[in-house]
Design a protein around this motif. Structure first.
Motif, PDB file in Angstrom:
ATOM      1  N   VAL A 349     -33.245 -39.696  29.039  1.00  0.00           N
ATOM      2  CA  VAL A 349     -34.350 -40.645  28.910  1.00  0.00           C
ATOM      3  C   VAL A 349     -35.495 -40.242  29.822  1.00  0.00           C
ATOM      4  O   VAL A 349     -35.287 -39.652  30.876  1.00  0.00           O
ATOM      5  CB  VAL A 349     -33.906 -42.086  29.235  1.00  0.00           C
ATOM      6  CG1 VAL A 349     -32.858 -42.570  28.255  1.00  0.00           C
ATOM      7  CG2 VAL A 349     -33.369 -42.191  30.664  1.00  0.00           C
ATOM      8  N   CYS A 350     -36.700 -40.554  29.390  1.00  0.00           N
ATOM      9  CA  CYS A 350     -37.908 -40.312  30.183  1.00  0.00           C
ATOM     10  C   CYS A 350     -38.827 -41.512  30.042  1.00  0.00           C
ATOM     11  O   CYS A 350     -38.787 -42.221  29.031  1.00  0.00           O
ATOM     12  CB  CYS A 350     -38.649 -39.065  29.694  1.00  0.00           C
ATOM     13  SG  CYS A 350     -37.939 -37.503  30.211  1.00  0.00           S
ATOM     14  N   LEU A 433     -37.903 -54.726  19.181  1.00  0.00           N
ATOM     15  CA  LEU A 433     -37.603 -53.306  19.038  1.00  0.00           C
ATOM     16  C   LEU A 433     -36.307 -52.933  19.757  1.00  0.00           C
ATOM     17  O   LEU A 433     -35.894 -51.779  19.736  1.00  0.00           O
ATOM     18  CB  LEU A 433     -38.747 -52.465  19.602  1.00  0.00           C
ATOM     19  CG  LEU A 433     -40.034 -52.394  18.770  1.00  0.00           C
ATOM     20  CD1 LEU A 433     -41.166 -51.808  19.603  1.00  0.00           C
ATOM     21  CD2 LEU A 433     -39.820 -51.592  17.506  1.00  0.00           C
ATOM     22  N   GLY A 434     -35.702 -53.907  20.411  1.00  0.00           N
ATOM     23  CA  GLY A 434     -34.496 -53.634  21.180  1.00  0.00           C
ATOM     24  C   GLY A 434     -34.784 -53.173  22.592  1.00  0.00           C
ATOM     25  O   GLY A 434     -33.902 -52.660  23.279  1.00  0.00           O
ATOM     26  N   ILE A 435     -36.043 -53.353  23.054  1.00  0.00           N
ATOM     27  CA  ILE A 435     -36.432 -52.944  24.401  1.00  0.00           C
ATOM     28  C   ILE A 435     -36.335 -54.149  25.328  1.00  0.00           C
ATOM     29  O   ILE A 435     -37.061 -55.134  25.162  1.00  0.00           O
ATOM     30  CB  ILE A 435     -37.871 -52.395  24.427  1.00  0.00           C
ATOM     31  CG1 ILE A 435     -38.004 -51.194  23.480  1.00  0.00           C
ATOM     32  CG2 ILE A 435     -38.281 -52.011  25.841  1.00  0.00           C
ATOM     33  CD1 ILE A 435     -39.436 -50.719  23.295  1.00  0.00           C
ATOM     34  N   ASN A 436     -35.438 -54.090  26.281  1.00  0.00           N
ATOM     35  CA  ASN A 436     -35.267 -55.174  27.256  1.00  0.00           C
ATOM     36  C   ASN A 436     -35.821 -54.735  28.609  1.00  0.00           C
ATOM     37  O   ASN A 436     -35.348 -53.765  29.191  1.00  0.00           O
ATOM     38  CB  ASN A 436     -33.792 -55.549  27.379  1.00  0.00           C
ATOM     39  CG  ASN A 436     -33.241 -56.122  26.088  1.00  0.00           C
ATOM     40  OD1 ASN A 436     -33.787 -57.063  25.525  1.00  0.00           O
ATOM     41  ND2 ASN A 436     -32.153 -55.539  25.590  1.00  0.00           N
ATOM     42  N   LEU A 437     -36.819 -55.452  29.079  1.00  0.00           N
ATOM     43  CA  LEU A 437     -37.461 -55.102  30.343  1.00  0.00           C
ATOM     44  C   LEU A 437     -36.682 -55.664  31.517  1.00  0.00           C
ATOM     45  O   LEU A 437     -36.205 -56.800  31.470  1.00  0.00           O
ATOM     46  CB  LEU A 437     -38.889 -55.653  30.376  1.00  0.00           C
ATOM     47  CG  LEU A 437     -39.864 -55.177  29.290  1.00  0.00           C
ATOM     48  CD1 LEU A 437     -41.203 -55.887  29.450  1.00  0.00           C
ATOM     49  CD2 LEU A 437     -40.054 -53.674  29.361  1.00  0.00           C
ATOM     50  N   SER A 438     -36.556 -54.872  32.566  1.00  0.00           N
ATOM     51  CA  SER A 438     -35.996 -55.382  33.814  1.00  0.00           C
ATOM     52  C   SER A 438     -37.111 -56.111  34.553  1.00  0.00           C
ATOM     53  O   SER A 438     -38.297 -55.968  34.232  1.00  0.00           O
ATOM     54  CB  SER A 438     -35.445 -54.237  34.665  1.00  0.00           C
ATOM     55  OG  SER A 438     -36.474 -53.314  34.981  1.00  0.00           O
ATOM     56  N   ASP A 439     -36.755 -56.885  35.546  1.00  0.00           N
ATOM     57  CA  ASP A 439     -37.755 -57.677  36.268  1.00  0.00           C
ATOM     58  C   ASP A 439     -38.838 -56.810  36.893  1.00  0.00           C
ATOM     59  O   ASP A 439     -40.017 -57.181  36.907  1.00  0.00           O
ATOM     60  CB  ASP A 439     -37.074 -58.523  37.353  1.00  0.00           C
ATOM     61  CG  ASP A 439     -36.248 -59.659  36.765  1.00  0.00           C
ATOM     62  OD1 ASP A 439     -36.505 -60.024  35.589  1.00  0.00           O
ATOM     63  OD2 ASP A 439     -35.344 -60.153  37.437  1.00  0.00           O
ATOM     64  N   ASP A 440     -38.456 -55.638  37.416  1.00  0.00           N
ATOM     65  CA  ASP A 440     -39.452 -54.792  38.072  1.00  0.00           C
ATOM     66  C   ASP A 440     -40.306 -54.008  37.078  1.00  0.00           C
ATOM     67  O   ASP A 440     -41.210 -53.274  37.480  1.00  0.00           O
ATOM     68  CB  ASP A 440     -38.794 -53.834  39.072  1.00  0.00           C
ATOM     69  CG  ASP A 440     -37.683 -52.999  38.454  1.00  0.00           C
ATOM     70  OD1 ASP A 440     -37.408 -53.194  37.255  1.00  0.00           O
ATOM     71  OD2 ASP A 440     -37.089 -52.182  39.170  1.00  0.00           O
ATOM     72  N   GLU A 441     -40.045 -54.171  35.786  1.00  0.00           N
ATOM     73  CA  GLU A 441     -40.886 -53.543  34.766  1.00  0.00           C
ATOM     74  C   GLU A 441     -41.911 -54.510  34.199  1.00  0.00           C
ATOM     75  O   GLU A 441     -42.761 -54.125  33.401  1.00  0.00           O
ATOM     76  CB  GLU A 441     -40.017 -52.998  33.628  1.00  0.00           C
ATOM     77  CG  GLU A 441     -39.171 -51.797  34.035  1.00  0.00           C
ATOM     78  CD  GLU A 441     -38.217 -51.360  32.937  1.00  0.00           C
ATOM     79  OE1 GLU A 441     -37.893 -50.163  32.873  1.00  0.00           O
ATOM     80  OE2 GLU A 441     -37.776 -52.218  32.150  1.00  0.00           O
ATOM     81  N   LYS A 442     -41.810 -55.773  34.601  1.00  0.00           N
ATOM     82  CA  LYS A 442     -42.695 -56.814  34.062  1.00  0.00           C
ATOM     83  C   LYS A 442     -43.971 -56.931  34.896  1.00  0.00           C
ATOM     84  O   LYS A 442     -44.247 -57.950  35.528  1.00  0.00           O
ATOM     85  CB  LYS A 442     -41.954 -58.149  33.995  1.00  0.00           C
ATOM     86  CG  LYS A 442     -40.755 -58.120  33.062  1.00  0.00           C
ATOM     87  CD  LYS A 442     -39.985 -59.430  33.077  1.00  0.00           C
ATOM     88  CE  LYS A 442     -38.748 -59.350  32.205  1.00  0.00           C
ATOM     89  NZ  LYS A 442     -37.966 -60.611  32.213  1.00  0.00           N
ATOM     90  N   MET A 451     -42.178 -47.669  33.572  1.00  0.00           N
ATOM     91  CA  MET A 451     -40.857 -48.235  33.338  1.00  0.00           C
ATOM     92  C   MET A 451     -39.844 -47.533  34.227  1.00  0.00           C
ATOM     93  O   MET A 451     -40.028 -46.376  34.602  1.00  0.00           O
ATOM     94  CB  MET A 451     -40.472 -48.097  31.864  1.00  0.00           C
ATOM     95  CG  MET A 451     -41.490 -48.709  30.907  1.00  0.00           C
ATOM     96  SD  MET A 451     -40.995 -48.626  29.172  1.00  0.00           S
ATOM     97  CE  MET A 451     -39.779 -49.946  29.118  1.00  0.00           C
ATOM     98  N   LYS A 452     -38.778 -48.214  34.519  1.00  0.00           N
ATOM     99  CA  LYS A 452     -37.768 -47.690  35.438  1.00  0.00           C
ATOM    100  C   LYS A 452     -37.081 -46.461  34.871  1.00  0.00           C
ATOM    101  O   LYS A 452     -36.928 -45.445  35.547  1.00  0.00           O
ATOM    102  CB  LYS A 452     -36.735 -48.778  35.733  1.00  0.00           C
ATOM    103  CG  LYS A 452     -35.725 -48.407  36.795  1.00  0.00           C
ATOM    104  CD  LYS A 452     -34.795 -49.584  37.084  1.00  0.00           C
ATOM    105  CE  LYS A 452     -33.777 -49.241  38.152  1.00  0.00           C
ATOM    106  NZ  LYS A 452     -32.863 -50.388  38.418  1.00  0.00           N
ATOM    107  N   ASN A 453     -36.669 -46.532  33.622  1.00  0.00           N
ATOM    108  CA  ASN A 453     -35.965 -45.417  32.997  1.00  0.00           C
ATOM    109  C   ASN A 453     -36.728 -44.843  31.810  1.00  0.00           C
ATOM    110  O   ASN A 453     -37.103 -43.699  31.790  1.00  0.00           O
ATOM    111  CB  ASN A 453     -34.565 -45.864  32.547  1.00  0.00           C
ATOM    112  CG  ASN A 453     -33.670 -46.219  33.722  1.00  0.00           C
ATOM    113  OD1 ASN A 453     -33.578 -45.456  34.672  1.00  0.00           O
ATOM    114  ND2 ASN A 453     -33.036 -47.375  33.659  1.00  0.00           N
TER     115      ASN A 453
END
Length: 743
Positions: A349-350, A433-442, A451-453
């Motif tokens: 992943v990038c 789209l199946g993309i779940n954001l983590s708190d630090d990506e919001k 994004m983190k990953n």
């Protein structure tokens, strides 16, 4: 005989009658139960009489899977020679971890744990679910090695019969060894030795307590727990294994607390095979998306969407991209069916860089009617509560349209839009789209791909499929179907689409991305032979870039290209999304496309309208152009039909004078009239026409008589080539000429 005595006799007779009747019913029920039990026993023996324990399958950890392309041609095999380990070399705590979570009565029962089955059944009934298991390790070994995945009564009875035979023939020690050498751990790892080396880069004998608990946690649902996105769920189940080990006195209390505080360390991305990248992609899909019994996949036939000619063109384009970096590419058709793929690390992943802008910012903003294609945005240095994004090369364009901002991949407009839209609304569409954001990506950096990953190239490319499928997302798929060795269809690709955006939003976003090809960052894809839509992306910092993307598509295909280094080191300074990846994409499309019919058809939900050019350019307003407006004063624009402008400019159907200069001096009247281009005025003096501004917008009147009163008026008009449209008469001024002195 008294009445009371007669009543007592009656009741006694009645009770005797009912007691006899009840006894008959009980006798009938017992007889029926006996018959049913006898029938069950007979049925059990009949359906299982031919059940034989295949001892060779208990020790087999090798399999060969054949892969076929779209035309049915054999494209290769996946041969797995699994590694076995002796139970003598497996640490006792590793054995205890599996026993604690899978079968705590393993050493007490004879293959079937009737108490465990009863306990699981009661829990299921109390919770109104059927989640509790009851299978012993012996039963699991039989299911994994001897039977198909069919859920029938016959298969369950056969499982019981074979479990009994297994327990009679082998010791508990042998059964446990067979189980651990054949159980599935996800990622195509069969057996604990393969899993230990795959997930922890070590032999089974060197596993720690925590690593043992992780492996024991995985076997309940291998594909689920070995998905990187479910790391927290795996951690939670690992802790459950440790708690069970504590409850059964396999570890001490102080050990439990220490072990639960250890971080989860597992290698998710290591590939378990050295075959072709496309086959490796298929193996990943088999382990993560194909919900079939993994033990039935042994020696199966896998039919794919692979097309050899597409693969050759993709590889040629990647090989010619130059440089020491790694080229990754994927081509998807129709409902995101993968016809060509290359990546040394299929699951890597990038961060997405600017390729996230349409998905997270522009399409949601269109859907929410925050913008249309041509909404004016001021591209200037801006600070957002301490966050200071910059444009590439620190260049700013001032007032530009959203379409231009996206085509040039400008950062400030994207962040401004996300700030106005709100992270929550962006997240709503990303989830589809199946993309779940983590708190630090919001945060607002999401607009720029912060994004983190990030995503695999396969997933990122599949997201762009929504723009050619009317806003509907289909999960990417390399596999058409999987057929077992016996000919039974184990899996058939039939992913249902999920609507993410309206077809209007999908088309308008694609139209904006076509501008990227015509004049933006994807201009190296521009061709007069076919229509392409594209977005570039670059990931990096002031120190250098680590990844560069080009995602491009037609009305039927999507191509994803990513250049990066496996160790995430910096790329050469000249490599950005608009350079090498786009050049590779251009080479591919030029060799691949044989038709010019690549344009996405405009849906009925999108309407074109002609907008008043002056109002748009000067004020950013969207007024429908006047019916009589000259072509040069109109701009063609596209709108979602729901958000089509309704207000119309009256400039030419009711022509007006915008400004007047009027003065009288030295017996001369000067009149200067300003109006729209092509709008003229007839000037009247006391009702008589004296001038037409078609000859010029300044009029000098030298013919006024002395000592007279004059009223000057003007009537604006516009001639559209066929008809003269007249506006309202305007009083320009009133004068009294000077009386001439008589000497």
């Amino acid at each position: 005989m008294s009445r009371m005595y007669r009543r007592i006799i009656f009741y006694k007779k009645t009770n005797t009658f009912y007691m006899k009747k009840f006894a008959k019913i009980i006798l009938f029920l017992f007889l029926l139960l006996f018959i049913l039990c006898a029938a069950g026993v007979i049925y059990y023996h009949v359906v299982t009489m031919n059940a034989k324990l295949d001892e060779s399958k208990l020790i087999s950890v090798s399999d060969s899977t054949e892969f076929y392309d779209l035309n049915g041609k054999n494209m290769g095999s996946y041969v797995k020679n699994g590694k076995k380990t002796s139970i003598e070399t497996i640490p006792s705590y590793t054995l205890n971890a599996f026993i604690a979570i899978e079968d705590k009565n393993f050493y007490k029962h004879n293959g079937i744990d009737y108490k465990g089955i009863l306990r699981a059944t009661i829990k299921d009934l109390m919770s109104f679910s059927f989640k509790e298991g009851g299978s012993t390790i012996s039963q699991q070994l039989i299911k994994n090695t001897q039977l198909s995945g069919e859920k029938t009564i016959k298969r369950k009875l056969t499982e019981i019969r074979l479990t009994g035979k297994l327990e009679q023939k082998y010791s508990k020690k042998e059964i446990l060894e067979y189980y651990l050498n054949t159980v599935y751990f996800g990622k195509s790892y069969y057996g604990i030795e393969n899993a230990a080396q795959g997930y922890f880069d070590k032999k089974t004998e060197n596993l720690t307590v925590n690593e043992s608990a992780v492996l024991a946690a995985i076997v309940k649902s291998p594909n689920y727990y070995t998905s990187e996105s479910n790391g927290e769920k795996l951690l939670s189940r690992r802790n459950l294994v440790l708690e069970k080990m504590f409850e059964q006195d396999y570890i001490k209390g102080y050990e439990l607390n220490k072990l639960k505080n250890e971080k989860l360390k597992i290698n998710y991305s290591k590939s378990s095979d050295k075959n072709s990248p496309y086959i490796s992609l298929c193996l990943t899909e088999l382990s993560e998306y194909c919900y079939v019994n993994p033990y039935e996949l042994k020696n199966a036939h896998v039919y794919t969407y692979f097309e050899e000619s597409d693969q050759k063109k993709l590889l040629a384009a990647l090989n010619n991209s130059g440089g020491s970096y790694t080229g990754n590419g994927v081509l998807m058709k129709d409902k995101n069916h993968i016809s060509a793929f290359y990546s040394p690390y299929p699951s890597s992943v990038c961060q997405p860089g600017s390729t996230i802008k349409p998905l997270a910012v522009y399409s949601p903003s269109l859907e929410e009617n925050l913008i249309n294609e041509n909404t004016i945005i001021n591209d200037e240095k801006t600070e957002f509560s301490g966050y200071k994004p910059k444009n590439y090369s620190n260049r700013y364009y001032g007032r530009i349209s959203a379409k231009t901002a996206l085509s040039k991949s400008l950062n400030i407009p994207a962040v401004k839009l996300l700030n106005s839209l709100g992270i929550d609304k962006s997240e709503k569409y990303l989830k589809r789209l199946g993309i779940n954001l983590s708190d630090d990506e919001k945060g607002l950096s999401l607009a720029l791909g912060g994004m983190k990953n990030g995503f695999t190239l396969t997933d990122l490319t599949s997201f762009y499929g929504i723009y050619r499928s009317g806003g509907i997302y289909y999960k990417p798929s390399a596999i058409r179907k999987v057929v077992s060795k016996s000919g039974r269809v184990l899996y058939s690709s039939n992913f249902y689409g999920r609507r993410v955006f309206s077809d209007a939003t999908a088309y308008l976003t694609a139209d904006m991305l076509s501008e990227s090809v015509k004049s933006g960052t994807s201009s190296k894809l521009n061709s007069d032979k076919f229509t392409l839509y594209a977005k570039t992306g670059t990931v990096g910092s002031e120190n250098g870039n680590t990844a560069a993307y080009s995602v491009s598509f037609t009305n039927n295909e999507t191509l994803g290209i990513r250049l990066n280094n496996a160790d995430n080191s910096y790329l050469p300074s000249f490599v950005t999304g608009s350079s090498a990846p786009t050049e590779a994409a251009a080479e591919f499309w030029n060799s691949y496309l044989k038709t010019s019919d690549t344009e996405i058809k405009m849906p009925g939900s999108v309407k074109e309208a002609y907008i008043d050019k002056d109002e748009y350019l000067n004020n950013g307003k969207f007024l429908l152009a006047d019916d009589y407006a000259p072509e040069s004063t109109k701009i063609r624009m596209l709108f979602d039909k729901k958000f089509l402008p309704t207000e119309k400019s009256p400039k030419y159907s009711s022509p007006e004078i915008s400004d007047v200069e009027f003065y009288y001096k030295d017996s001369v009247v000067k009149i200067k009239i300003t109006a729209l281009k092509n709008v003229y005025s007839k000037i009247y003096r006391n009702g008589e026409e004296v001038y037409d501004t078609a000859a010029g917008n300044v009029f000098y009147d030298y013919n006024a008589n002395t000592d007279e009163t004059y009223i000057y008026e003007a009537v604006p008009y516009f001639f559209n080539g066929e008809k003269t449209i007249v506006g309202k008469k305007v009083v320009l001024g009133k004068i009294k000429t000077q009386k001439r002195d008589i000497a």
